[in-house]
Design a protein around this motif. Sequence first.
Motif, PDB file in Angstrom:
ATOM      1  N   PHE A 281      -6.141 -32.818 -23.643  1.00 19.61           N
ATOM      2  CA  PHE A 281      -4.834 -32.175 -23.186  1.00 19.61           C
ATOM      3  C   PHE A 281      -3.611 -32.430 -24.335  1.00 19.61           C
ATOM      4  O   PHE A 281      -2.565 -31.817 -24.161  1.00 19.61           O
ATOM      5  CB  PHE A 281      -4.378 -33.315 -22.114  1.00 19.61           C
ATOM      6  CG  PHE A 281      -5.043 -32.865 -20.895  1.00 19.61           C
ATOM      7  CD1 PHE A 281      -4.937 -31.980 -20.169  1.00 19.61           C
ATOM      8  CD2 PHE A 281      -6.174 -33.837 -20.337  1.00 19.61           C
ATOM      9  CE1 PHE A 281      -5.608 -31.631 -18.877  1.00 19.61           C
ATOM     10  CE2 PHE A 281      -6.960 -33.510 -19.239  1.00 19.61           C
ATOM     11  CZ  PHE A 281      -6.412 -32.591 -18.455  1.00 19.61           C
ATOM     12  N   ASP A 282      -3.863 -33.116 -25.610  1.00 19.07           N
ATOM     13  CA  ASP A 282      -3.215 -33.066 -26.533  1.00 19.07           C
ATOM     14  C   ASP A 282      -3.258 -31.705 -27.526  1.00 19.07           C
ATOM     15  O   ASP A 282      -2.235 -31.642 -28.398  1.00 19.07           O
ATOM     16  CB  ASP A 282      -3.559 -34.048 -27.547  1.00 19.07           C
ATOM     17  CG  ASP A 282      -2.852 -35.760 -26.747  1.00 19.07           C
ATOM     18  OD1 ASP A 282      -1.924 -35.753 -26.129  1.00 19.07           O
ATOM     19  OD2 ASP A 282      -3.850 -36.461 -26.900  1.00 19.07           O
ATOM     20  N   ASP A 283      -4.067 -30.733 -27.160  1.00 20.20           N
ATOM     21  CA  ASP A 283      -4.325 -29.799 -27.982  1.00 20.20           C
ATOM     22  C   ASP A 283      -3.178 -28.693 -27.668  1.00 20.20           C
ATOM     23  O   ASP A 283      -2.744 -28.590 -26.500  1.00 20.20           O
ATOM     24  CB  ASP A 283      -5.563 -28.896 -27.605  1.00 20.20           C
ATOM     25  CG  ASP A 283      -6.716 -29.693 -28.098  1.00 20.20           C
ATOM     26  OD1 ASP A 283      -6.682 -30.687 -28.883  1.00 20.20           O
ATOM     27  OD2 ASP A 283      -7.793 -29.420 -27.564  1.00 20.20           O
ATOM     28  N   GLY A 284      -2.729 -27.885 -28.860  1.00 19.74           N
ATOM     29  CA  GLY A 284      -1.915 -26.805 -28.401  1.00 19.74           C
ATOM     30  C   GLY A 284      -2.622 -25.566 -28.159  1.00 19.74           C
ATOM     31  O   GLY A 284      -3.990 -25.415 -28.685  1.00 19.74           O
ATOM     32  N   PRO A 285      -2.115 -24.405 -28.239  1.00 22.60           N
ATOM     33  CA  PRO A 285      -2.843 -23.063 -27.802  1.00 22.60           C
ATOM     34  C   PRO A 285      -3.899 -22.676 -29.182  1.00 22.60           C
ATOM     35  O   PRO A 285      -5.109 -22.359 -28.800  1.00 22.60           O
ATOM     36  CB  PRO A 285      -1.908 -22.129 -27.796  1.00 22.60           C
ATOM     37  CG  PRO A 285      -0.653 -22.862 -27.218  1.00 22.60           C
ATOM     38  CD  PRO A 285      -0.731 -24.114 -27.760  1.00 22.60           C
ATOM     39  N   ASP A 286      -3.330 -23.029 -30.391  1.00 17.23           N
ATOM     40  CA  ASP A 286      -4.027 -22.339 -31.624  1.00 17.23           C
ATOM     41  C   ASP A 286      -5.485 -23.402 -31.707  1.00 17.23           C
ATOM     42  O   ASP A 286      -6.544 -22.949 -31.821  1.00 17.23           O
ATOM     43  CB  ASP A 286      -3.266 -22.619 -32.774  1.00 17.23           C
ATOM     44  CG  ASP A 286      -2.568 -23.787 -32.999  1.00 17.23           C
ATOM     45  OD1 ASP A 286      -2.559 -24.760 -32.081  1.00 17.23           O
ATOM     46  OD2 ASP A 286      -1.763 -23.896 -34.113  1.00 17.23           O
ATOM     47  N   THR A 287      -5.272 -24.805 -31.301  1.00 17.27           N
ATOM     48  CA  THR A 287      -6.299 -25.559 -31.352  1.00 17.27           C
ATOM     49  C   THR A 287      -7.281 -25.237 -30.428  1.00 17.27           C
ATOM     50  O   THR A 287      -8.708 -25.190 -30.563  1.00 17.27           O
ATOM     51  CB  THR A 287      -6.043 -27.133 -31.325  1.00 17.27           C
ATOM     52  OG1 THR A 287      -4.942 -27.463 -32.258  1.00 17.27           O
ATOM     53  CG2 THR A 287      -6.903 -27.973 -31.415  1.00 17.27           C
ATOM     54  N   VAL A 288      -6.977 -24.944 -29.088  1.00 21.30           N
ATOM     55  CA  VAL A 288      -7.877 -24.547 -28.149  1.00 21.30           C
ATOM     56  C   VAL A 288      -8.489 -23.209 -28.381  1.00 21.30           C
ATOM     57  O   VAL A 288      -9.956 -23.097 -28.075  1.00 21.30           O
ATOM     58  CB  VAL A 288      -6.897 -24.472 -27.014  1.00 21.30           C
ATOM     59  CG1 VAL A 288      -8.155 -23.888 -25.714  1.00 21.30           C
ATOM     60  CG2 VAL A 288      -6.448 -25.509 -26.315  1.00 21.30           C
ATOM     61  N   LEU A 289      -7.843 -22.530 -29.052  1.00 22.01           N
ATOM     62  CA  LEU A 289      -8.527 -21.020 -29.513  1.00 22.01           C
ATOM     63  C   LEU A 289      -9.666 -21.410 -30.383  1.00 22.01           C
ATOM     64  O   LEU A 289     -10.633 -20.740 -30.468  1.00 22.01           O
ATOM     65  CB  LEU A 289      -7.465 -20.044 -30.139  1.00 22.01           C
ATOM     66  CG  LEU A 289      -6.668 -19.173 -29.068  1.00 22.01           C
ATOM     67  CD1 LEU A 289      -5.591 -18.740 -29.866  1.00 22.01           C
ATOM     68  CD2 LEU A 289      -7.338 -18.176 -28.541  1.00 22.01           C
ATOM     69  N   ALA A 290      -9.319 -22.151 -31.449  1.00 18.71           N
ATOM     70  CA  ALA A 290     -10.326 -22.593 -32.381  1.00 18.71           C
ATOM     71  C   ALA A 290     -11.627 -23.296 -31.821  1.00 18.71           C
ATOM     72  O   ALA A 290     -12.548 -23.201 -32.035  1.00 18.71           O
ATOM     73  CB  ALA A 290      -9.637 -23.456 -33.467  1.00 18.71           C
ATOM     74  N   LYS A 291     -11.243 -23.992 -30.685  1.00 23.39           N
ATOM     75  CA  LYS A 291     -12.411 -24.852 -29.887  1.00 23.39           C
ATOM     76  C   LYS A 291     -13.255 -23.979 -29.395  1.00 23.39           C
ATOM     77  O   LYS A 291     -14.406 -24.156 -29.480  1.00 23.39           O
ATOM     78  CB  LYS A 291     -11.849 -26.095 -29.358  1.00 23.39           C
ATOM     79  CG  LYS A 291     -11.372 -27.229 -30.084  1.00 23.39           C
ATOM     80  CD  LYS A 291     -10.648 -28.218 -29.306  1.00 23.39           C
ATOM     81  CE  LYS A 291     -10.447 -29.355 -30.041  1.00 23.39           C
ATOM     82  NZ  LYS A 291     -10.061 -30.866 -29.144  1.00 23.39           N
ATOM     83  N   VAL A 292     -12.640 -23.042 -28.561  1.00 21.17           N
ATOM     84  CA  VAL A 292     -13.482 -22.153 -27.732  1.00 21.17           C
ATOM     85  C   VAL A 292     -14.120 -21.158 -28.479  1.00 21.17           C
ATOM     86  O   VAL A 292     -15.404 -20.706 -28.278  1.00 21.17           O
ATOM     87  CB  VAL A 292     -12.270 -21.282 -26.752  1.00 21.17           C
ATOM     88  CG1 VAL A 292     -13.392 -20.328 -25.962  1.00 21.17           C
ATOM     89  CG2 VAL A 292     -11.718 -22.418 -25.902  1.00 21.17           C
ATOM     90  N   GLY A 293     -13.436 -20.618 -29.569  1.00 18.70           N
ATOM     91  CA  GLY A 293     -14.141 -20.051 -30.568  1.00 18.70           C
ATOM     92  C   GLY A 293     -14.617 -18.259 -30.205  1.00 18.70           C
ATOM     93  O   GLY A 293     -15.281 -17.935 -30.999  1.00 18.70           O
ATOM     94  N   GLN A 294     -13.905 -18.031 -29.160  1.00 20.20           N
ATOM     95  CA  GLN A 294     -13.931 -16.598 -29.030  1.00 20.20           C
ATOM     96  C   GLN A 294     -12.628 -15.906 -28.445  1.00 20.20           C
ATOM     97  O   GLN A 294     -11.764 -16.686 -28.146  1.00 20.20           O
ATOM     98  CB  GLN A 294     -15.019 -15.990 -27.890  1.00 20.20           C
ATOM     99  CG  GLN A 294     -14.917 -16.623 -26.632  1.00 20.20           C
ATOM    100  CD  GLN A 294     -15.840 -16.040 -25.740  1.00 20.20           C
ATOM    101  OE1 GLN A 294     -17.228 -16.296 -25.933  1.00 20.20           O
ATOM    102  NE2 GLN A 294     -15.673 -15.439 -24.728  1.00 20.20           N
ATOM    103  N   SER A 295     -12.486 -14.574 -28.715  1.00 22.75           N
ATOM    104  CA  SER A 295     -11.323 -14.050 -28.305  1.00 22.75           C
ATOM    105  C   SER A 295     -10.840 -14.288 -26.738  1.00 22.75           C
ATOM    106  O   SER A 295     -11.789 -14.183 -26.026  1.00 22.75           O
ATOM    107  CB  SER A 295     -11.089 -12.447 -28.590  1.00 22.75           C
ATOM    108  OG  SER A 295     -11.341 -12.287 -30.203  1.00 22.75           O
TER     109      SER A 295
END
Length: 342
Positions: A281-295
Amino acid sequence: MSALDGDPRSLLGQGWDDPALQKALKAWPDREWIDQESIDKAVENGRLSLFNLDLGAYLSFTDKSSFMSRFGLPKSSGAITVCRVVLFGQYRQDVSRYEGPVLAGLDTQSPFQRWVDTLGRPEWVHIVNCVVRKARWHFDSNVADVSFTPGGVCRLISIAPAFTQEAIATQAATRQLQAQILSPDGVIASLGLPLTDSRLLTSLQSIRYESKLDEASSYGEIDFSDDHGFQLYAAPRAVLSMNASDDVSPSALCLSGARYRRDLDFKSVQWQGPLPFGITFDDGPDTVLAKVGQSVDTEDFDEMEGFHRWRFESFDLHVLYSLAEDCVYRVTLLGRRQEELL
């Protein structure tokens, strides 16, 4: 406008009736529209947000009982209490940078290294593409989450009271319990199972799942938000596209998804267990994008909030963000439905 009078952190814990708070809010654009009906609604929902884009500041309020259960006694009286102060740096073109001092000589122009030099090593750091994007420090009785742009410039500073020891102990006990129940990955693996399936009954027995099954018949969901920060969704087998055994009736209610909430999302406590892809829950959008790893397949953002949505083989992942706090507010898993295949 230049800055709030005095230390912005002094607003934390001030109740709505506090004369000093009302003086600070007097010239805020939305203040004149906040009446008793607004306060009553804020108490019901557990939150109220006030922005001053010219000042570069945002205040979040919660109801008094929610504040006390997390942070202790408020400093002053009022039905709602300031629980977070956000000061914007390089945020958006239409949002002014907060001009005043923040704490210990730091301000919204201080880079990451200056925070480290002043406050020491942070509790944690989020790094995306080898750049520090967010970090947390404990300072006195407060917690400061500081977000940075890809260029290393301070994006915003979000300050809240530290949780009391009692609240921390409650969260730890909840985390221990939730480690033993159905996880989000378990929900994904169980999509399409009848709600009365023995695997669900067993894995959720410790949170009285079976006693709440009537909620699914009435509302299409089973709500554990008050105690555990999540909901389970249900739908008739006939509308779902997930595999199930042949002996499942088309009308049988089956597990169709789940939603996990951040603390104080409409009075919910925070889900303390893991989230898909290692999201926090502390992640911002760019961190989530990096973790999910796909567009992403779908996204939508405005000045203060937005979402990403990914479509996977058997489910969709929907992540809602508070951009004004640079964090995740809700994570929703939605199983595939028949109409989506048409």
